[in-house]
Design an enzyme around this catalytic site. Structure first.
Site, short mmCIF file in Angstrom:
data_model
loop_
_atom_site.label_atom_id
_atom_site.label_comp_id
_atom_site.label_asym_id
_atom_site.label_seq_id
_atom_site.Cartn_x
_atom_site.Cartn_y
_atom_site.Cartn_z
N CYS A 41 1.33 -1.21 0.08
CA CYS A 41 -0.16 -0.20 -0.02
C CYS A 41 1.12 1.31 -0.01
CB CYS A 41 -0.97 -0.12 1.16
SG CYS A 41 -2.45 1.58 1.34
N ASP A 43 0.64 3.57 1.85
CA ASP A 43 0.35 4.95 3.25
C ASP A 43 1.33 4.97 3.52
OD1 ASP A 43 -0.25 4.53 5.40
OD2 ASP A 43 -1.80 4.01 5.90
N ARG A 45 2.94 5.19 6.26
CA ARG A 45 3.51 4.90 7.48
C ARG A 45 3.76 3.39 7.13
NH1 ARG A 45 -2.44 4.44 10.68
NH2 ARG A 45 -2.53 4.16 8.69
N HIS A 97 -2.15 -3.84 5.24
CA HIS A 97 -1.84 -3.47 6.73
C HIS A 97 -3.40 -2.82 7.40
CE1 HIS A 97 -3.32 1.64 5.98
NE2 HIS A 97 -2.89 0.32 4.51
N CYS A 100 -5.80 0.15 6.65
CA CYS A 100 -6.30 1.24 5.99
C CYS A 100 -6.94 1.86 5.17
CB CYS A 100 -5.78 -0.49 4.49
SG CYS A 100 -5.50 -0.33 2.98
#
Length: 209
Positions: A41, A43, A45, A97, A100
């Site tokens: 992803c 993302d 993080r 994750h 998400c």
């Protein structure tokens, strides 16, 4: 953050790497031979190499919203082709994750504009597994389960590709479905039984002998 700090960070990182190995960048510039293709992803993080504990050059990375592998996405298909055919990776990981945002957005009955076609891929996962998901009354647990099922279905999409099927037969290429639990930092292997999942669809999707 002041953008100039980024360049200061870069200088510090270079210095740190050279302290460890004077020839670090010289070695890095000679090319790559990664063992892993990581599809994850976007993302902010989640960092592939960091969570896997591997150095640059070991992981070929593709990231997008909610780690989707649509057969109509030229980007995803090109990455898989290059990684499997040219880089000869040994392992392909699809890593989702918990927490998400893409999966959460797909669970909402909202018009999200340009995101609609992309999130439809996740809604298709919900449709396929609707009976399982609707049986879960706790919304947080349902959300987590959809994250896991999305990883599973994207792994199946990876296996549907001709390059992966050929590499599986010729050199035993492996595909894995993982979850990164942001709240604990742990990587979780979903231990997906691809043989069982693909048993009933092999007749349709089998491309390579």
């Amino acid at each position: 953050m002041d953008i100039t700090q980024i360049f200061e960070n870069n200088r510090n990182w270079i210095s740190k790497q050279l302290q460890i190995d004077n020839h670090y960048f010289e070695k890095l510039s000679k090319g790559q031979s990664p063992e892993f293709l990581y599809i994850g992803c976007s993302d902010s993080r989640v960092s592939a190499e960091e969570l896997m504990g591997l150095e640059p050059g070991r992981v070929f990375v593709h990231r997008n919203i909610a780690n989707i592998v649509p057969n109509t996405d030229l980007n995803s298909m090109s990455v898989i082709n290059y990684a499997v055919v040219h880089l000869k990776v040994k392992h392909i990981v699809v890593c989702g994750h918990y927490g998400c945002g893409g999966v959460f957005a797909a669970m909402q009955q909202s018009d999200l504009g340009i995101l609609n076609p992309w999130l439809r891929n996740i809604r298709d996962v919900y449709r396929i597994h609707q009976k399982t998901l609707d049986a879960i009354t706790d919304e947080e647990e349902k959300y987590k389960k959809l994250v896991e099922l999305n990883v599973q279905e994207q792994c199946v999409n990876v296996i549907k590709t001709a390059e992966v099927q050929k590499a599986y037969n010729e050199r035993n290429l492996k595909v894995y479905g993982w979850i990164f639990d942001i709240s604990s930092g742990k990587l979780i292997d979903l231990d997906i039984n691809f043989t069982e999942i693909l048993k009933d669809i092999t007749r349709i999707y089998k491309i390579s002998n």
